[in-house]
Motif scaffolding. Structure first.
Motif, mmCIF file in Angstrom:
data_model
loop_
_atom_site.group_PDB
_atom_site.id
_atom_site.type_symbol
_atom_site.label_atom_id
_atom_site.label_comp_id
_atom_site.label_asym_id
_atom_site.label_seq_id
_atom_site.Cartn_x
_atom_site.Cartn_y
_atom_site.Cartn_z
ATOM 1 N N UNK A 166 8.269 -6.935 -48.587
ATOM 2 C CA UNK A 166 9.518 -7.610 -48.191
ATOM 3 C C UNK A 166 9.657 -8.952 -48.900
ATOM 4 N N UNK A 167 8.570 -9.728 -48.901
ATOM 5 C CA UNK A 167 8.620 -11.058 -49.512
ATOM 6 C C UNK A 167 8.904 -10.997 -50.992
ATOM 7 N N UNK A 168 8.198 -10.109 -51.715
ATOM 8 C CA UNK A 168 8.413 -9.997 -53.155
ATOM 9 C C UNK A 168 9.832 -9.531 -53.470
ATOM 10 N N UNK A 169 10.306 -8.534 -52.750
ATOM 11 C CA UNK A 169 11.664 -8.040 -52.999
ATOM 12 C C UNK A 169 12.696 -9.134 -52.766
ATOM 13 N N UNK A 170 12.476 -9.963 -51.744
ATOM 14 C CA UNK A 170 13.439 -11.011 -51.408
ATOM 15 C C UNK A 170 13.457 -12.121 -52.456
ATOM 16 N N UNK A 171 12.277 -12.549 -52.903
ATOM 17 C CA UNK A 171 12.265 -13.659 -53.861
ATOM 18 C C UNK A 171 12.798 -13.222 -55.215
#
Length: 364
Positions: free
Chosen positions: A107-112
């Motif tokens: 989730x974090x990687x996709x968001x950034x």
């Protein structure tokens, strides 16, 4: 589904298994691979099985000794030409908590990379460890054994790694113990911790820092990113009895970062513990993207504190957006931020063919 994990396909042989190739699961957890059926002289066809581990080219989750979590399927033997092997829906039978942690990193990687506009590159993680923290020296995110059900904490620590990457590996925080109730933190610590929570709220925009979310009944796919009443801290309406110097409190920094980009407008409701009188967060019509905050104002810079960040950030804004962002700074008790404008620079370089490149250099 387990997304973006590496799948390795093998041919089971007596004298050493052949590695046939690697692929990655898609956003539904599916994968496929095609290989020839040349199993060698006097063989009866491929004997195919796969393994998967929690890693790819952008992040991984390994145990505290640095060993991969690996799961292995059953072997499908003596396949004939043209065979299609459907492994079906399969579930790792051990270490499910490590898969939860990996899913939150996804989730974090996709968001950034989408909302933040910047691929940060490889970030390594360890689980389980004692305590959740980012280590600048090892450049790894460490997640405590009990925080597998705490996506807010996992994303907060991933946010530290993102700042580390943005600042070229320079750490601006002294580290050490800290909390939202600290009224006079080191400015570098407050900025670092506030950014971590602000990034988390961009991924999970419920306005809360929740310690543990659990997997609530009816909540759907993990992670839930849904506020649970677990005694967490309200950041959207952050309140502190003593603090009146916002850049020295991680909660106020997180609230400002969240207010720059979130939909809700809020004011102090008559309490200066929440914010300055006469000021408010009222920018729902001029929300600022995470890309403007991270890619444009943090990546390639080194800010020692939140006011240092503001000088760069405000230079990337104009008109109403800049004015309302300045109001948010005032509202969250930041110390009289400078009225920063790059208008003179923009006018000076406007007629040049390399205007955008030169303006970027001037800002830096």
């Amino acid at each position: 589904p387990l997304v973006n994990v590496s799948v390795n396909l093998y041919d089971d042989d007596t004298f050493g298994d052949d590695h046939l190739g690697t692929t990655v699961t898609d956003w539904n957890g599916n994968w496929s691979f095609t290989v020839n059926n040349d199993d060698g002289f006097w063989q009866n066809g491929r004997d195919v099985y796969y393994t998967f581990h929690l890693g790819n080219t952008r992040w991984n989750v390994r145990d505290n000794d640095g060993e991969d979590y690996v799961w292995t399927s059953a072997v499908h033997e003596d396949l004939s030409d043209g065979s299609v092997v459907d492994f079906g829906n399969e579930t790792g039978s051990t270490d499910p908590e490590s898969m939860q942690v990996f899913a939150v990193f996804n989730l974090g990687w996709n968001h950034i990379t989408t909302a933040g506009g910047q691929d940060p590159g490889m970030i390594e993680a360890r689980y389980p460890t004692t305590g959740s923290f980012f280590s600048p020296s090892t450049e790894r995110v460490n997640i405590d054994a009990a925080d597998n059900d705490g996506p807010d904490t996992i994303l907060h620590e991933y946010g530290h790694a993102l700042m580390h990457k943005a600042f070229g590996g320079k750490s601006i925080s002294p580290g050490g113990s800290h909390g939202f109730g600290d009224d006079s933190q080191d400015p570098g610590l407050a900025y670092s911790e506030g950014w971590g929570s602000g990034f988390m709220l961009s991924v999970c925009p419920d306005g809360m820092y929740n310690w543990h979310e659990g997997n609530a009944e009816g909540a759907g796919e993990w992670p839930t990113c849904t506020a649970q009443n677990d005694g967490g801290r309200n950041i959207e309406q952050f309140s502190d009895v003593e603090n009146r110097v916002g850049e020295r409190n991680e909660g106020r920094v997180a609230a400002a970062i969240s207010d720059f980009r979130d939909q809700p407008n809020d004011n102090n409701g008559g309490s200066e513990n929440r914010g300055r009188n006469g000021e408010s967060d009222a920018n729902s019509g001029n929300r600022i993207s995470l890309a403007t905050i991270y890619r444009d104002s943090m990546w390639g810079f080194v800010h020692n504190d939140f006011l240092d960040f503001w000088i760069t950030f405000a230079g990337n804004l104009s008109g109403t957006a800049q004015s309302q962002a300045s109001d948010i700074m005032q509202y969250t008790w930041m110390s009289l931020p400078l009225d920063v404008s790059c208008v003179a620079s923009k006018v000076t370089v406007a007629e040049r063919k390399d205007a955008s490149t030169l303006l970027e250099g001037l800002r830096a």
